[in-house]
Scaffold this motif. Structure first.
Motif, short mmCIF file in Angstrom:
data_model
loop_
_atom_site.label_atom_id
_atom_site.label_comp_id
_atom_site.label_asym_id
_atom_site.label_seq_id
_atom_site.Cartn_x
_atom_site.Cartn_y
_atom_site.Cartn_z
N SER A 78 -28.10 30.44 -30.38
CA SER A 78 -27.66 29.70 -31.57
C SER A 78 -27.31 30.67 -32.69
N TYR A 143 -22.82 24.62 -40.33
CA TYR A 143 -22.72 23.31 -39.70
C TYR A 143 -22.67 23.49 -38.19
N ILE A 144 -23.21 22.54 -37.46
CA ILE A 144 -23.06 22.49 -36.01
C ILE A 144 -22.50 21.12 -35.64
N GLU A 146 -23.09 18.00 -33.22
CA GLU A 146 -24.04 17.32 -32.34
C GLU A 146 -23.56 15.91 -32.06
N ASN A 147 -23.49 15.56 -30.79
CA ASN A 147 -23.04 14.22 -30.40
C ASN A 147 -21.69 13.87 -31.03
N GLU A 149 -20.51 14.81 -33.86
CA GLU A 149 -20.53 14.75 -35.32
C GLU A 149 -20.85 16.12 -35.92
N LYS A 150 -20.17 16.46 -37.02
CA LYS A 150 -20.47 17.69 -37.74
C LYS A 150 -21.71 17.48 -38.60
N VAL A 151 -22.72 18.34 -38.39
CA VAL A 151 -24.02 18.17 -39.03
C VAL A 151 -24.36 19.42 -39.84
N TYR A 153 -26.48 22.26 -40.91
CA TYR A 153 -27.54 22.94 -40.16
C TYR A 153 -28.38 23.86 -41.04
N ARG A 196 -31.86 25.09 -33.06
CA ARG A 196 -31.37 24.51 -31.82
C ARG A 196 -29.97 25.03 -31.52
N ALA A 198 -26.01 25.01 -30.25
CA ALA A 198 -24.82 24.17 -30.39
C ALA A 198 -23.61 25.01 -30.01
#
Length: 227
Positions: A78, A143-144, A146-147, A149-151, A153, A196, A198
């Protein structure tokens, strides 16, 4: 590794650097509470405590890359957004880089876990002199995805981290300017929701005083782990 940075200021230009030394300044928090938070964050995934702070990890210069597409072994690495400083003809510049790290290997050896992953660096930079007076106001974030979507981080002001001058002096034994060809990452902030992996990582350095942002994104292709 040869890198080219765009400098967008009153005198737009490009600077070229032939890097022969890359240093990752680890555990670079300015106050012990922030350092302890990051140590505990890593301890939660099995990473041993550092022997001292800050620590300076040497990275092979060929691990530095400006590519938007990189490769890593397995699915357990990561990124971490950090400011990245370097010198050209005695002038210091600041950009951003990701201390991309193999988290599984990190539980065995932090130094090895950093060495096995490339270190993506942006293609733009600012003169350090243009932001030095308001350095603590600058914000790093990442940002990462996930699913789908930009999240958000990571996000935090540089006031929580040691200044580049302090970190450089600690590494060089007193000099406040890096030698030509050397680049240094200058610490990170905690991950929101825990560390985590990504495949997509975007990092930024935001200057609220001058209302400008350095930004770089990269995609990680996972290579199969075979025995």
């Amino acid at each position: 590794m040869k890198a080219v940075f765009k400098i967008n200021d009153a005198n737009p230009r490009q600077v070229e650097v032939d890097f022969n030394s890359v240093i990752v300044a680890g555990w670079a928090g300015r106050d012990m509470a922030a350092i302890e938070h990051h140590i505990e964050e890593l301890a939660a995934i099995g990473v041993p405590r550092p022997t001292s702070v800050p620590l300076y990890y040497r990275i092979a210069e060929n691990q530095l890359t400006q590519s938007a597409n990189v490769q890593a072994l397995g699915l357990e690495s990561s990124g971490e957004v950090e400011t990245f400083v370097f010198a050209v003809d005695g002038e210091m510049y600041v950009s951003i880089a990701s201390d991309h790290t193999d988290r599984k290997l990190e539980t065995v050896s932090v130094a090895m876990s950093k060495q096995v992953c490339v270190k993506p660096v942006a293609t733009e930079a600012w003169r350090l002199a243009d932001v030095a007076a308001h350095w603590d106001e600058l914000v790093i974030r990442s940002y990462i995805v996930e699913n789908g979507e930009k999240v958000l981080y990571q996000e935090g002001p540089l006031s929580t981290l040691r200044t580049p001058q302090d970190l450089i002096a600690g590494y060089t034994g007193g000099a406040a300017v890096l030698p030509q060809g050397a680049g240094m990452t200058c610490g990170t902030v905690g991950a929101i929701g825990g560390i985590r992996a990504a495949a997509d990582f975007t990092m930024e350095l935001f200057d609220p005083r001058l209302q400008r942002t350095l930004r770089h994104s990269y995609h990680v292709e996972s290579l199969p782990v075979v025995a």
